[in-house]
Each structure stands twice: as structure tokens, then as C-alpha cells.
Enzyme design. Structure first.
Site, PDB file in Angstrom:
ATOM      1  N   LYS B  49       0.468  -1.076   0.017  1.00 11.79           N
ATOM      2  CA  LYS B  49      -0.064   0.147  -0.442  1.00 11.79           C
ATOM      3  C   LYS B  49       1.207   0.982  -0.211  1.00 11.79           C
ATOM      4  O   LYS B  49       2.064   0.869   0.926  1.00 11.79           O
ATOM      5  CB  LYS B  49      -1.110   0.083   1.064  1.00 11.79           C
ATOM      6  CG  LYS B  49      -1.907  -1.866   1.340  1.00 11.79           C
ATOM      7  CD  LYS B  49      -3.113  -0.727   2.371  1.00 11.79           C
ATOM      8  CE  LYS B  49      -4.429  -2.103   1.610  1.00 11.79           C
ATOM      9  NZ  LYS B  49      -3.765  -3.081   1.736  1.00 11.79           N
ATOM     10  N   GLY B  50       0.692   2.319  -0.134  1.00 10.04           N
ATOM     11  CA  GLY B  50       0.836   3.349  -0.461  1.00 10.04           C
ATOM     12  C   GLY B  50       1.741   3.766  -1.547  1.00 10.04           C
ATOM     13  O   GLY B  50       2.488   4.792  -2.029  1.00 10.04           O
ATOM     14  N   CYS B  51       1.520   3.164  -3.031  1.00 13.89           N
ATOM     15  CA  CYS B  51       2.025   3.566  -4.597  1.00 13.89           C
ATOM     16  C   CYS B  51       0.968   3.151  -5.067  1.00 13.89           C
ATOM     17  O   CYS B  51       0.246   2.618  -5.659  1.00 13.89           O
ATOM     18  CB  CYS B  51       3.110   2.266  -4.593  1.00 13.89           C
ATOM     19  SG  CYS B  51       4.108   1.114  -3.260  1.00 13.89           S
ATOM     20  N   GLN B  52       0.467   4.568  -5.996  1.00  9.65           N
ATOM     21  CA  GLN B  52      -0.087   4.295  -6.829  1.00  9.65           C
ATOM     22  C   GLN B  52      -0.188   3.626  -8.341  1.00  9.65           C
ATOM     23  O   GLN B  52      -0.644   3.170  -8.456  1.00  9.65           O
ATOM     24  CB  GLN B  52      -0.003   6.180  -7.816  1.00  9.65           C
ATOM     25  CG  GLN B  52      -1.531   6.966  -8.269  1.00  9.65           C
ATOM     26  CD  GLN B  52      -0.742   7.999  -8.809  1.00  9.65           C
ATOM     27  OE1 GLN B  52      -0.622   7.875  -9.904  1.00  9.65           O
ATOM     28  NE2 GLN B  52      -0.749   9.127  -8.368  1.00  9.65           N
ATOM     29  N   SER B  53       1.310   2.894  -8.437  1.00 12.22           N
ATOM     30  CA  SER B  53       0.956   1.501  -9.198  1.00 12.22           C
ATOM     31  C   SER B  53       0.757   0.504  -8.193  1.00 12.22           C
ATOM     32  O   SER B  53       1.449   0.559  -7.334  1.00 12.22           O
ATOM     33  CB  SER B  53       1.963   1.319 -10.028  1.00 12.22           C
ATOM     34  OG  SER B  53       2.946   1.744  -9.514  1.00 12.22           O
TER      35      SER B  53
END
Lengths: 404, 140
Positions: B49-53
Site C-alpha cells: 500500500k502507498g504506491c500509485q501503481s
């Protein structure tokens, strides 16, 4: 006479560099840039008028109150509301939507329907889901077609005697589709339902006439209209605003308070608890003046030219697909390169000084419809140029070369 | 090689590049070589979690050493995770837990990437360390 080079001089930020390149700002649908005239209005307020309003007997407070109320009247005139007390200052569009959703808690019953559209921003879906949980009402969704247009025949099928509220955005933030809100409002009124229109994306491009639209509620944000962040408006028909209960308790929204009972202030103060964003409210008026001085017809005409130019140039790139091809759309282009993640393209464009938005644009249902993780969204404002679009096209080509 | 040796090697490689373009091109190439995660591990619970991809990471122990495999739907992100895996994979969990991560700054990744991706980068490092902590607990 519309002169983009002259207009650009009003925006100090447009002359800065990003990553060593001239900034190309194409994230206008997220927030617009601020002209010097608006920045001056902020400074002028703090230099000369800063005081709390509606309270003090002293001159400064009176002057600040006058400016705040004059701004409300300016906004009333801009949206062509019947009364200035139909304009409620909010912290922005989301606040306005929540205010109405909260107010409908006491109006809705189990089995009532709320209709929203498939083109909504998350901020427009969640408050209604929460309202449905509180009241037992049902949420129904107007579907969209492949062009990104709402399907009106399906909308008509959803309408029934149970429909109490219809909520649609004027323009989709993710695709730029201009929705047929005149028709949506008319059909909802035929069966006695109220309509709330989210004008956040429309107001930078269109001057809505709330009386001509006969809309019950209309919300907008200043920061998308060359104004500051943290301020917006809720327009509501007087009868509706009188009917809705206050949203927040606090100072300013009361007429009389004892421990037994409080009587609420008249409109608009009933919905404006606490010390508001005074500078924001006043400067919102300055932003509206700025845009009206340029003229919304001139803005729409020029932005449409940019849209056509960019669409044509981008489509010349092999394997580029545009999402949202409605006949009636504003200057927003959502696109992808085949087989390449939008995030990768956005990262390369950023290195080139080009600001675009990538991701699902807080409109996950639209991305699910197209079965994509997101798009690259370039949104143009009246201060953008064709030369900047050429830079975008060159940047996309470069990204494609690097990423393929 | 120790984690520190590998990190110095990566710093050396990146110091050869003159501009962002070469840097990015190298990351993109690294992404293409990433040891791909087995499809069965590309589950929602393995998403960082915490990544745009989307980024999936799987960890398993072999001879007391922790092996990472990963994938992402974005190629630049894949390049970043490839660099992290190169630095941390095939190492003892305790060394991974203790490892310094300032090499990320030294190769200009953190400052050169957009804030949202920098957050994703932080999340990735955190996730690799979390795996190491979990396996270290098992060893104790």
C-alpha cells in the site's frame, strides 16, 4: 480581445521552471493557477481589513463584514441566484455536498431512492452512501456509455415516486463530459425530486444560471476558478435552505441561546457556524471579477480551440487512446498509451516540466468501466497555449520511446 | 556480497549517469530484468500500500537467507523495486533489518521521484524490512 500572452503575464507561476524546464501546467482540473489580481486581493485584505466579521462594533470589523457580504452579492449575481442569502459560503464543493447530504437525513425514509451518476467523483459517492446507511434509502446509478456520456433512457427508468434526490456533476472531472443537466433537472422535477448539481468542474468554463436551470442546489469551489483553496459555495433555493436543518453548531449560526433552547439565525448564517474563511470569501469575489473581465464566452471559445488542437495532435501518436469522447465536452483529455502504465508516462512528463494528473482521478467506477488502472489527464485552462500542447505531445512521444 | 557492498555497487553505477534521462532509462531496463513473482503470489495481500501503481512482493527463506520476488504494473516502479531487491534479496533477515537505506538518496532516487512515488518507495523499503522481521522472529 482575447490575448493569451497578455493573460499569461497575470500569472506569476507560469514563468517558473520545473526540473529545469519551463512549467507547462495541465492540471487545471485539479486546481487552477492564481492571477496577480487575486494574490493582490489576498494581500490587500490582510494589509487593510483583517478582522472578525458580523460581530464587532469597531470600524475594521464593519469594513471586513461589508467586503464579505459584497462578495456574497457578487457571487449571487454571477450565478444569478434570486437572493444573496441563497449563497452559503463553504470550505469547498465537498463541504457543500456533505451539508446537503446531512440535511436530507431527516427528510429521507427507508425505501426512498437517491440517484447519482456513474461519472461521479468519490467525494460525490461517499456522502450519499453514508446517507443511505443512516436512512435506509437506496442508491441508484445512472450508467454511462463508451463515449463517457450518461445514458438518459436509463435515467428515466430509474426515476419513480420513491426518488427524492438526484445528484449529478455538471462536468465530469475524469473525462470532461458536459452532462445534460437541464434535462436531468426537468425530469427529476416532474416526479417531485430535488436536484443537486456539482459544478466544481463546470464553473471554470461555464457561467451557470441557477434560476434558468431551476436547480435546487448547486455547489462550486473557488480554487478551480482562479481563487484560493478552502472556500466554495453552496447555492440552495430559499425554500430548501429553510427546510434543511443546520449542519454544524457554533457561533454565528444562532439567534438566541439558553440552556433550554437555541433558535437559529436566518439564512445564510444558519449554515455558517464559526468564524468563516473571511479572506477566502472576499477573494473568491475578486477571482470571479477576474474571470468575468476576460469573459466566459471568450474563455469557452479559446479552451475549445485548445481541446480540438490537442485532441488532433495527440491522436496522431500511434497506440494513444482517448477516454471520454462525448460530443459535448470541456477542455479535458484523459488518455493512455497502449501497454504503458499512466504513472510511468506521468513521471517522464514531470521530468520535462509538464504537470498532468495520473491515476484514477478519484473516479474509480469510471476506470473500472474501461478496465484500466487509470489515465493520464491533461486539462487546459484559458492561460494555456498551443505551444504548450506541442510540448505535451513531444513529451508523450518521448515517454513512449523510453518506456516501450 | 554484503548489503553494503551491493549498495556501493549500485551507487557507482548511478554515478556514471549525467542526466535524469539516462537514470530513468537504466531504471526502466532494470525493471525489465526484475525476477518476476510467481503468479500465485500476486494476491491482494501481497500488494504494497502507498504506491500509485500496484506492487506485489513475495518473500521466502532459502538456506537461512531471504529471497524476494516482485512485480508491478508500472515499469519505472518495477525498476525501483528491482534496485531494492538487488540490495536486499539473498541476505540474512537480521542484516536486512539492520541495513542502512541512505543509498536511495545517494542514487538520487528519492529526490528525483515525485512525492507520491517517494512515499511508495518508503513503503517498499518498509515492507521488505517487515518481511525480514517476520522471518527473523521465526528463526529465533
Amino acid at each position: 480581445m482575447f490575448n493569451v500572452e497578455k493573460i499569461r503575464k497575470d500569472f506569476p507561476i507560469l514563468s517558473r521552471k520545473v526540473n529545469g524546464k519551463p512549467l507547462v501546467y495541465f492540471d487545471n482540473a485539479a486546481t487552477s493557477q492564481t492571477p496577480q489580481q487575486v494574490i493582490d486581493a489576498i494581500v490587500n485584505y490582510y494589509h487593510n481589513y483583517n478582522a472578525n466579521i458580523h460581530r464587532g462594533v469597531h470600524t475594521l470589523s464593519q469594513e471586513a463584514t461589508d467586503l464579505y457580504e459584497q462578495s456574497r452579492q457578487k457571487i449571487q449575481k454571477h450565478f444569478h441566484a434570486k437572493f444573496s442569502h441563497e449563497i452559503i459560503f463553504t470550505s469547498g464543493t465537498t463541504h457543500g455536498i456533505n451539508l446537503v447530504a446531512n440535511g436530507f437525513t431527516s427528510i429521507l425514509k427507508k425505501g426512498d431512492d437517491i440517484i447519482v451518476s456513474a461519472l461521479e467523483h468519490h467525494s460525490n459517492i461517499v456522502p450519499w452512501q453514508m446517507l443511505c446507511e443512516r436512512t435506509g434509502a437506496n442508491l441508484k446509478v445512472i450508467p454511462m456509455n463508451n463515449e463517457g456520456e450518461l445514458v438518459m433512457s436509463e435515467y428515466e427508468k430509474l426515476l419513480s415516486k420513491n426518488t427524492k434526490l438526484v445528484f449529478v456533476n455538471h462536468i465530469s472531472n475524469a473525462l470532461g463530459t458536459i452532462n445534460p443537466i437541464e434535462y436531468i433537472i426537468e425530469k427529476a422535477h416532474d416526479i417531485g425530486a430535488a436536484v443537486l448539481i456539482d459544478g466544481a468542474q463546470a464553473c471554470p468554463h461555464i457561467k451557470p444560471d441557477v434560476q434558468a436551470l431551476d436547480v435546487d442546489f448547486y455547489v462550486a469551489s473557488a480554487h478551480k476558478m482562479c481563487g484560493p483553496t478552502g472556500v466554495g459555495i453552496l447555492y440552495g433555493k430559499e425554500a430548501w435552505l429553510k427546510k434543511l436543518p443546520p449542519y454544524q453548531g457554533g457561533g454565528e449560526m444562532i439567534a438566541e441561546v439558553t440552556f433550554e433552547k437555541t433558535t437559529y439565525a436566518d439564512l445564510p448564517h444558519k449554515f455558517e457556524a464559526g468564524t468563516p474563511n473571511i479572506a477566502g470569501g472576499i477573494v473568491f469575489g475578486a477571482a470571479i471579477d477576474y474571470m468575468n473581465n476576460i469573459g466566459f464566452d471568450a474563455i469557452a471559445k479559446y479552451e475549445n480551440e485548445l481541446l480540438e488542437y490537442a485532441t488532433e495532435k495527440l491522436l496522431q501518436i500511434d497506440s494513444l487512446k482517448i477516454y471520454g469522447t462525448a460530443k459535448n465536452k470541456t477542455s479535458v483529455i484523459s488518455f493512455n498509451l497502449k501497454g504503458i502504465h499512466p504513472y510511468d508516462v506521468g513521471s517522464i512528463l514531470d521530468k520535462l516540466g509538464i504537470a498532468v494528473r495520473t491515476g484514477h482521478h478519484c473516479a474509480q467506477p469510471i476506470m473500472d468501466y474501461y478496465k484500466i488502472p487509470g489515465t493520464i489527464r491533461a486539462s487546459f485552462a484559458f492561460y494555456n497555449t498551443k505551444a504548450e500542447i506541442d510540448a505535451l505531445v513531444a513529451g508523450v512521444k518521448k515517454a513512449k520511446m523510453m518506456l516501450s | 556480497m554484503t548489503i553494503e557492498d551491493i549498495q556501493n555497487e549500485i551507487i557507482d553505477e548511478f554515478s556514471m549517469f549525467d542526466d535524469w534521462e539516462e537514470r530513468y532509462q537504466y531504471m526502466i531496463d532494470l525493471g525489465k530484468e526484475l525476477p518476476l513473482i510467481d503468479d500465485q503470489y500476486k494476491t491482494d495481500s501481497n500488494i504494497i500500500k502507498g504506491c500509485q501503481s500496484k506492487v506485489w512482493v513475495h518473500a521466502e527463506m532459502k538456506d537461512d537467507k531471504l529471497q524476494f520476488t516482485a512485480d508491478s504494473d508500472a515499469i519505472i516502479t518495477k525498476g525501483i523495486i528491482a534496485i531494492l531487491i538487488r540490495a536486499f534479496s539473498n541476505q540474512h533477515p537480521k542484516d536486512i533489518i539492520d541495513a542502512d537505506t541512505s543509498f536511495i538518496d545517494k542514487i538520487g532516487l528519492k529526490e528525483h521521484l515525485s512525492p507520491t512515488r517517494a512515499n511508495g518507495l518508503v513503503s517498499m523499503v518498509k515492507q521488505l524490512k517487515m518481511y525480514a522481521i517476520a522471518y527473523q522472529t521465526q528463526l529465533n
